[in-house]
Design an enzyme around this catalytic site. Structure first.
Site, mmCIF file in Angstrom:
data_model
loop_
_atom_site.group_PDB
_atom_site.id
_atom_site.type_symbol
_atom_site.label_atom_id
_atom_site.label_comp_id
_atom_site.label_asym_id
_atom_site.label_seq_id
_atom_site.Cartn_x
_atom_site.Cartn_y
_atom_site.Cartn_z
ATOM 1 N N LYS A 1 -7.468 2.111 -1.036
ATOM 2 C CA LYS A 1 -7.784 1.927 0.362
ATOM 3 C C LYS A 1 -8.030 3.299 0.999
ATOM 4 O O LYS A 1 -7.587 4.281 0.410
ATOM 5 C CB LYS A 1 -6.655 1.187 1.092
ATOM 6 C CG LYS A 1 -5.327 1.974 1.136
ATOM 7 C CD LYS A 1 -4.341 1.293 2.013
ATOM 8 C CE LYS A 1 -4.295 1.882 3.389
ATOM 9 N NZ LYS A 1 -3.490 3.085 3.532
ATOM 10 N N LYS B 1 4.475 -4.444 -5.124
ATOM 11 C CA LYS B 1 5.922 -4.265 -4.925
ATOM 12 C C LYS B 1 6.644 -5.552 -5.310
ATOM 13 O O LYS B 1 6.222 -6.641 -4.934
ATOM 14 C CB LYS B 1 6.215 -3.891 -3.464
ATOM 15 C CG LYS B 1 5.728 -2.485 -3.104
ATOM 16 C CD LYS B 1 6.169 -2.075 -1.728
ATOM 17 C CE LYS B 1 5.521 -0.768 -1.308
ATOM 18 N NZ LYS B 1 6.292 0.424 -1.636
ATOM 19 N N HIS C 1 -1.555 -3.469 4.496
ATOM 20 C CA HIS C 1 -0.225 -3.839 3.990
ATOM 21 C C HIS C 1 0.434 -4.956 4.822
ATOM 22 O O HIS C 1 0.955 -5.926 4.279
ATOM 23 C CB HIS C 1 0.710 -2.627 3.959
ATOM 24 C CG HIS C 1 0.151 -1.438 3.233
ATOM 25 N ND1 HIS C 1 -0.612 -1.548 2.108
ATOM 26 C CD2 HIS C 1 0.255 -0.101 3.473
ATOM 27 C CE1 HIS C 1 -0.961 -0.341 1.685
ATOM 28 N NE2 HIS C 1 -0.451 0.559 2.504
ATOM 29 N N LYS D 1 5.133 5.568 12.170
ATOM 30 C CA LYS D 1 5.581 6.810 11.528
ATOM 31 C C LYS D 1 6.725 7.359 12.368
ATOM 32 O O LYS D 1 6.817 7.102 13.571
ATOM 33 C CB LYS D 1 4.448 7.847 11.514
ATOM 34 C CG LYS D 1 3.221 7.437 10.710
ATOM 35 C CD LYS D 1 3.338 7.830 9.262
ATOM 36 C CE LYS D 1 2.066 7.531 8.490
ATOM 37 N NZ LYS D 1 2.330 7.373 7.042
ATOM 38 N N LYS E 1 13.529 4.325 7.260
ATOM 39 C CA LYS E 1 12.457 3.800 6.420
ATOM 40 C C LYS E 1 12.869 2.416 5.959
ATOM 41 O O LYS E 1 13.890 2.246 5.282
ATOM 42 C CB LYS E 1 12.226 4.710 5.198
ATOM 43 C CG LYS E 1 11.128 4.201 4.280
ATOM 44 C CD LYS E 1 10.708 5.254 3.267
ATOM 45 C CE LYS E 1 9.751 4.713 2.207
ATOM 46 N NZ LYS E 1 8.420 4.391 2.713
#
Ligand code: BG6
Length: 506
Positions: free
Chosen positions: A163, A197, A255, A351, A356
């Site tokens: 991508k 994943k 995503h 971000k 995370k």
């Protein structure tokens, strides 16, 4: 998906072989596949570089052992399996390198090199080409390879693209038209590493292999769904790309849309690649066009990350000091289908957020009988039942529900039942790129994005971007190290709040 244990002989070409992605992800993944015995002995891997390099210095630049131990699934993953070659690491023997400057002049020498390696190793005519390249050279490179006769009649050819696939619908369509002049859709593998994943792959299993969950996965039981992909990092050394992309194009268009599709899709007709992808595409095609009230954009200012002060986005290296690029987006998406009638899906990514985390949280409706609500003899309010799919970190699935606390009286508390995926199967094993490369080499496109999905998701994103075009921006609007702009909280409405599942660490 087929269970082929070893790939066909072929030549693997990795363009952009000295880049970050190739070094950190692609070569370690190929190395892991070789150790598992998946790569055929006749599978030369040719790294394509811009500058001439000796074969040995190229192999050294890959820092193979170091990366395998540190990242690509860990040492456990690196153990040879049955049928794999034991003893000395044979991977470097497979690796070659060639420089190519992407011109007609050097094309014959480049193709001749690949043909020679192929003949020396008996790899035959099959070609698996991985473009770890900037998107603006995809088409030119693909055309050159066809013109130079890299691909052979009677053999298979596959081409993988990283991508971003386009910047908007028009550019994606343009790119696709040019590429499909040379390649059929079944030869094109558009990468979205989230599809590799393990916990993303588990969404279908959770939903369709378990009556416990499949029965409640609809508007009758679900109040709303939240999908969060939050990062603590800034843009690191990618300002050139990120300034053009922003969070919407970098994460939402791909995503988040993939996780949404897997979470919301109807039962596919079978596990065949096209049936699964048909069901996924239908979700994105049935998204109600967004209005300006359906999303919140943000950009981080200075703040703290992991306990240390960090600059704002506009102060990062290579970023315009007046930049209007979004580093955060939260979107309310409505899937127009009987299954999800009246159920909002809230997606968010950013971000430099507080932590995370990537997860999907399915929040169930309150119990209609309300027996324990507002009753004076009951202490505590029953919390909503919640199914959390933790994509990363602490991969796992948990279900929250209410229990009575031991002792006298009726005191309620919400507890969690936990499947700690990483405790059972290890952390991040195998790594997403290893899965994707394995499927690519097998020729199974299930985990790759089909063109109609790309088109449907760009259509939605284009509408969203048009709504914010020419709007005055008042960025930054969230501090680094926080959970995004306060307006994102208000987007949820109905007394809801953004959730992060409990971390149960074993
Ligand atoms: C990439 C984005 O596709 O995904 C990056 O371009 C982002 O900006 C990355 O950091 C996140 O991936 P992961 O696997 O770390 O969640």
């Amino acid at each position: 998906m087929n269970g082929q244990t070893r790939c066909d002989p072929c030549v693997i070409l990795v363009f952009g072989a000295t880049g970050d992605l190739a070094r950190r992800k692609i070569f370690p993944a190929l190395h892991a596949l070789q150790r598992k015995g998946f790569l055929h002995a006749a599978t030369p891997i040719v790294g394509v570089t811009r500058q001439a390099m000796s074969r040995q210095s190229f192999i050294d630049s890959l820092e193979l052992e170091l990366k395998l131990d540190a990242g690509a699934g860990g040492a456990q993953d690196a153990q040879p399996v049955e049928g794999a070659s034991a003893g000395a690491d044979a991977f470097p023997d497979l690796v070659h390198c060639v420089d190519f400057d992407y011109t007609q002049a050097t094309l014959p020498a480049f193709v001749e090199f690949v043909d020679r390696i192929s003949a020396q190793t008996n790899a035959g005519g099959n070609r698996a080409v991985y473009f770890a390249l900037p998107a603006d050279v995809f088409e030119k490179t693909a055309t050159l390879l066809v013109q130079g006769r890299l691909f052979k009649d009677g053999a298979w050819r596959r081409i993988a693209f990283e991508k971003p696939f386009g910047q908007d619908l028009a550019s994606a369509e343009d790119l696709n038209t040019k590429i499909t002049c040379h390649f059929d859709e079944h030869e094109i593998y558009r990468i979205d590493h989230y599809l590799g994943k393990e916990l993303v792959r588990n969404i279908m299993v959770l939903r369709f292999a378990n009556p416990l969950f499949s029965q409640m996965w609809n508007a009758e039981f679900v109040d709303h769904v939240q999908i969060t992909i939050a990062e603590t990092l800034g843009v690191e050394n990618r300002a050139g790309y990120y300034e053009q992309a922003g969070a919407v194009r970098d994460m939402l268009q791909n995503h988040l849309m993939q996780v949404l599709a897997l979470t919301a899709m109807e039962t596919p007709a079978s596990l065949d690649a096209d049936d699964v992808r048909d069901a996924m595409v239908r979700v994105i095609e049935s998204l109600r066009p967004p209005t300006r009230d359906d999303f919140v954009l943000g950009q981080f200012g200075e703040g703290e990350s992991d306990g240390r002060p960090v600059p704002g986005y506009r102060q990062e290296k290579g970023v315009d000091p007046q930049s209007a690029t979004d580093t955060f987006v939260a979107l309310r998406a409505c899937v127009d289908s009987p299954r999800w009638s009246g159920v909002p899906f809230f997606l968010r990514t950013g971000k430099r957020m507080a932590r995370k985390v990537a997860e999907a949280n399915v929040v169930l409706r309150d119990q209609p009988c309300g027996l324990f609500n507002g009753e004076s003899s009951v202490q505590g309010v029953p919390g909503p039942n919640l199914v959390s799919i933790r994509i990363q970190p602490n991969e796992g699935i948990s279900v929250e529900f209410n229990v009575k606390v031991p002792g006298d009286g009726m005191r309620l508390e919400t507890v969690a039942m936990e499947h700690c995926h990483h405790c059972v199967y290890g952390i991040n094993t195998p790594e997403a790129y290893e899965i994707l490369l394995q499927e690519f080499l097998r020729g199974d496109p299930t985990l790759f994005t089909r063109w109609d999905f790309v088109r449907a998701s760009w259509l939605h994103i284009d509408r969203l971007m048009q709504l914010r075009a020419n709007e005055p921006v008042s960025f930054p609007n969230y501090a680094a190290g926080t959970s995004g702009p306060p307006e994102a909280e208000a987007l949820l409405g109905g007394g809801r709040r953004w959730l992060v599942s409990r971390d149960i660490l074993y």
